[in-house]
Design a protein around this motif. Structure first.
Motif, PDB file in Angstrom:
ATOM      1  N   HIS A 150       0.819  -1.341  -0.079  1.00 57.52           N
ATOM      2  CA  HIS A 150      -0.070  -0.078  -0.231  1.00 57.52           C
ATOM      3  C   HIS A 150       0.779   1.192   0.096  1.00 57.52           C
ATOM      4  O   HIS A 150       0.702   2.306   0.707  1.00 57.52           O
ATOM      5  N   ALA A 151       1.985   1.294  -0.616  1.00 55.16           N
ATOM      6  CA  ALA A 151       2.937   2.499  -0.711  1.00 55.16           C
ATOM      7  C   ALA A 151       2.564   3.691  -1.495  1.00 55.16           C
ATOM      8  O   ALA A 151       2.623   4.606  -1.474  1.00 55.16           O
ATOM      9  N   VAL A 152       1.468   3.223  -2.581  1.00 50.86           N
ATOM     10  CA  VAL A 152       0.835   4.208  -3.463  1.00 50.86           C
ATOM     11  C   VAL A 152      -0.518   3.901  -3.586  1.00 50.86           C
ATOM     12  O   VAL A 152      -1.058   2.912  -3.340  1.00 50.86           O
ATOM     13  N   GLY A 153      -1.490   5.320  -3.373  1.00 52.84           N
ATOM     14  CA  GLY A 153      -2.758   5.039  -3.393  1.00 52.84           C
ATOM     15  C   GLY A 153      -3.301   6.496  -3.968  1.00 52.84           C
ATOM     16  O   GLY A 153      -2.798   7.146  -4.581  1.00 52.84           O
ATOM     17  N   PHE A 154      -4.624   6.271  -4.273  1.00 52.69           N
ATOM     18  CA  PHE A 154      -5.284   7.399  -4.789  1.00 52.69           C
ATOM     19  C   PHE A 154      -5.491   8.743  -3.767  1.00 52.69           C
ATOM     20  O   PHE A 154      -5.942   7.987  -2.724  1.00 52.69           O
ATOM     21  N   ILE A 155      -5.575  10.043  -4.334  1.00 54.93           N
ATOM     22  CA  ILE A 155      -6.110  10.747  -3.472  1.00 54.93           C
ATOM     23  C   ILE A 155      -7.336  11.692  -4.137  1.00 54.93           C
ATOM     24  O   ILE A 155      -7.222  11.650  -5.421  1.00 54.93           O
ATOM     25  N   ASN A 156      -7.860  12.520  -3.536  1.00 54.62           N
ATOM     26  CA  ASN A 156      -8.925  13.247  -3.996  1.00 54.62           C
ATOM     27  C   ASN A 156      -9.872  12.534  -4.791  1.00 54.62           C
ATOM     28  O   ASN A 156     -10.072  11.079  -4.911  1.00 54.62           O
ATOM     29  N   ARG A 157     -10.858  13.153  -5.411  1.00 55.04           N
ATOM     30  CA  ARG A 157     -11.969  12.502  -6.360  1.00 55.04           C
ATOM     31  C   ARG A 157     -12.284  13.230  -7.469  1.00 55.04           C
ATOM     32  O   ARG A 157     -11.944  14.524  -7.738  1.00 55.04           O
ATOM     33  N   THR A 163      -9.339  12.642   1.637  1.00 55.80           N
ATOM     34  CA  THR A 163      -9.289  13.490   0.822  1.00 55.80           C
ATOM     35  C   THR A 163     -10.656  13.368  -0.009  1.00 55.80           C
ATOM     36  O   THR A 163     -10.846  14.473  -0.991  1.00 55.80           O
ATOM     37  N   PHE A 164     -11.138  12.322   0.006  1.00 48.49           N
ATOM     38  CA  PHE A 164     -12.383  12.060  -0.729  1.00 48.49           C
ATOM     39  C   PHE A 164     -13.499  13.016  -0.230  1.00 48.49           C
ATOM     40  O   PHE A 164     -14.289  13.405  -1.147  1.00 48.49           O
ATOM     41  N   GLN A 219      -5.671   8.087   3.447  1.00 49.52           N
ATOM     42  CA  GLN A 219      -5.718   9.589   2.699  1.00 49.52           C
ATOM     43  C   GLN A 219      -6.590   9.354   1.460  1.00 49.52           C
ATOM     44  O   GLN A 219      -7.183  10.522   1.355  1.00 49.52           O
ATOM     45  N   HIS A 220      -6.917   8.396   1.135  1.00 55.96           N
ATOM     46  CA  HIS A 220      -7.773   8.160  -0.089  1.00 55.96           C
ATOM     47  C   HIS A 220      -9.104   8.733   0.561  1.00 55.96           C
ATOM     48  O   HIS A 220     -10.037   9.513   0.001  1.00 55.96           O
ATOM     49  N   ARG A 257      -1.260  14.978  10.038  1.00 52.62           N
ATOM     50  CA  ARG A 257      -0.559  13.822   9.581  1.00 52.62           C
ATOM     51  C   ARG A 257      -0.430  12.834  10.711  1.00 52.62           C
ATOM     52  O   ARG A 257      -0.508  11.649  10.323  1.00 52.62           O
ATOM     53  N   ASN A 297      -0.723   8.940  -5.351  1.00 47.08           N
ATOM     54  CA  ASN A 297       0.042   9.503  -4.344  1.00 47.08           C
ATOM     55  C   ASN A 297       0.637   8.398  -3.516  1.00 47.08           C
ATOM     56  O   ASN A 297       0.320   7.484  -3.027  1.00 47.08           O
ATOM     57  N   VAL A 336       3.044   7.384  -0.195  1.00 48.27           N
ATOM     58  CA  VAL A 336       3.035   7.578   0.951  1.00 48.27           C
ATOM     59  C   VAL A 336       4.930   7.157   1.233  1.00 48.27           C
ATOM     60  O   VAL A 336       5.376   6.349   1.084  1.00 48.27           O
ATOM     61  N   PRO A 337       5.359   8.922   1.488  1.00 45.08           N
ATOM     62  CA  PRO A 337       6.688   9.011   1.530  1.00 45.08           C
ATOM     63  C   PRO A 337       7.359   7.898   2.490  1.00 45.08           C
ATOM     64  O   PRO A 337       8.569   7.474   2.052  1.00 45.08           O
ATOM     65  N   GLU A 338       7.152   7.735   3.846  1.00 47.32           N
ATOM     66  CA  GLU A 338       7.598   6.764   4.737  1.00 47.32           C
ATOM     67  C   GLU A 338       7.858   5.245   3.908  1.00 47.32           C
ATOM     68  O   GLU A 338       9.020   4.659   4.110  1.00 47.32           O
ATOM     69  N   PRO A 373      -4.165   0.581   6.020  1.00 45.43           N
ATOM     70  CA  PRO A 373      -3.023   1.147   5.179  1.00 45.43           C
ATOM     71  C   PRO A 373      -3.168   2.783   4.880  1.00 45.43           C
ATOM     72  O   PRO A 373      -4.231   3.215   4.942  1.00 45.43           O
ATOM     73  N   LEU A 374      -2.151   3.480   5.296  1.00 46.07           N
ATOM     74  CA  LEU A 374      -2.217   4.977   5.069  1.00 46.07           C
ATOM     75  C   LEU A 374      -2.611   5.461   3.980  1.00 46.07           C
ATOM     76  O   LEU A 374      -3.505   6.381   3.891  1.00 46.07           O
ATOM     77  N   SER A 375      -2.225   4.834   2.847  1.00 49.48           N
ATOM     78  CA  SER A 375      -2.656   5.352   1.678  1.00 49.48           C
ATOM     79  C   SER A 375      -4.381   5.158   1.564  1.00 49.48           C
ATOM     80  O   SER A 375      -4.829   5.941   1.002  1.00 49.48           O
TER      81      SER A 375
END
Lengths: 203, 150
Positions: A142-149, B58-59, B54-55, B36, A156, A158-160, B49-51
């Motif tokens: 889960h290092a990359v995910g969607f943000i906003n809609r 922000t939704f 965030q999803h 954060r 996006n 997750v930097p860590e 998961p943090l992602s």
């Protein structure tokens, strides 16, 4: 598993229950174009390029083959004027995001899609979700995910997690049809000094 | 925001992942925004998961990932308020607070948002400050009404 008899492009085929139309077509060598499908991932139906015509009870309608389950007596047409027109418009919409993507340009040439039809909105991401789903379903990171809609939706990192995991994996990189993912990675690296970008960055 | 308070809210929902949105809402109403470190704590404690957090954060517009002011101003820009001069009210609020819709001032006094209907069209043009309705406003009255908030 029970067998299901159906037709694809006039050919009688035997499909297994639970398969999608796209999978059934590929087992008999019928190629349906797709951008968001991946054999190891759950069906998602994001890009809509794999749209086909499904005839049932004398009626015909456009369905998305990568999420449409096979059923008895279904007749599928994978290429027709209606389908080509639908795919052309979908491609033109995707091209307004990523006009220079290689897979999109190949498909555009085949379907006569004009990349200048719609105003450019160069986000470069076409929201196929391959990176997001691969990272979650296969790697479980889960290092990359969607943000906003809606129209503002984007991928996006997750930097860590990127700092800890991504450099040794990078398996999502070749999946991206537009290179928007690599750009997002480099953008994340620009904000966090621990994330390597070039080969020489790691010791 | 205090980490113990976050833990308390998470414990109130037995750390169940299905209560994620409820937990986020409680932290949002407690703290007016989602820092954060709060998201990281939720991720750790609720095993989400943090992602994904965030999803979700922000939704929905109910959540904010940036600090919000002590007073939230909602200006109605719906049809009824629009024809009765909501734009002039918005200009008056922008002049008074120095911020545009979606922004928060540096002193964290006001946050400004436009909305599409507050459900009391007969009172148009309408603004809502911290849940309190101010109706049938003129630009000078609007500036006057905002002076009461500290």
């Amino acid at each position: 598993m029970s067998k299901i008899l159906m037709k694809i492009d006039g050919k009688e085929i035997e499909a297994e229950e639970g398969m999608t139309v796209l999978e059934a077509a590929r087992t008999v060598g019928v190629n349906i174009p797709s951008l968001c499908h991946h054999d190891k991932l759950e069906p998602y139906g994001a890009c809509r390029i794999c749209t086909v015509e499904a005839q049932k009870n004398g009626r015909s309608r456009l369905v998305v083959s990568c999420v449409y389950p096979v059923e008895k007596n279904l007749e599928i047409t994978t290429r027709s004027e209606t389908i080509d027109r639908a795919r052309r418009t979908i491609l033109e919409l995707l091209l307004s995001h990523a006009p220079d993507s290689e897979p999109l340009r190949i498909l555009a040439a085949e379907y006569g899609a004009d990349k200048n039809r719609f105003e450019k909105e160069p986000s470069f991401c076409i929201h196929c979700g391959l990176c997001v789903r691969y990272c979650a379903e296969i790697k479980g990171l889960h290092a990359v995910g969607f943000i906003n809609r809606g129209s503002k939706r984007e991928i996006n990192f997750v930097p860590e997690l990127v700092a800890a995991e991504c450099w040794s994996c990078k398996e999502c990189f070749p999946l991206c049809p537009t290179s928007a993912l690599q750009a997002a990675y480099v953008f994340t690296a620009a904000q966090v000094s621990e994330i390597p970008v070039f080969e020489g960055d790691t010791d | 925001m205090d980490i113990n308070k976050i833990d308390q809210i998470i414990d109130g929902h037995n750390s169940e992942a299905s209560s994620l949105i409820q937990v986020l809402l409680e932290i949002q109403s407690e703290n007016r925004w989602l820092p954060r470190q709060a998201l990281e704590r939720i991720s750790e404690r609720m095993d989400v998961p943090l992602s994904r957090i965030q999803h979700i954060a922000t939704f929905y517009k109910a959540f904010s990932l940036v600090p919000k002011g002590r007073h939230e101003i909602h200006i109605c820009m719906g049809t009824a308020c629009h024809v009765r001069g909501a734009q002039n009210i918005l200009n008056a609020v922008e002049d008074h607070t120095g911020i545009k819709p979606g922004e928060t001032d540096l002193a964290l006094k006001f946050s400004l948002e436009t909305v599409n209907c507050l459900g009391c069209c007969a009172l148009g043009p309408v603004i809502e400050v911290d849940g309190q309705i101010h109706g049938k406003l003129t630009p000078p009255e609007t500036a006057e009404a905002l002076k009461k908030y500290e």
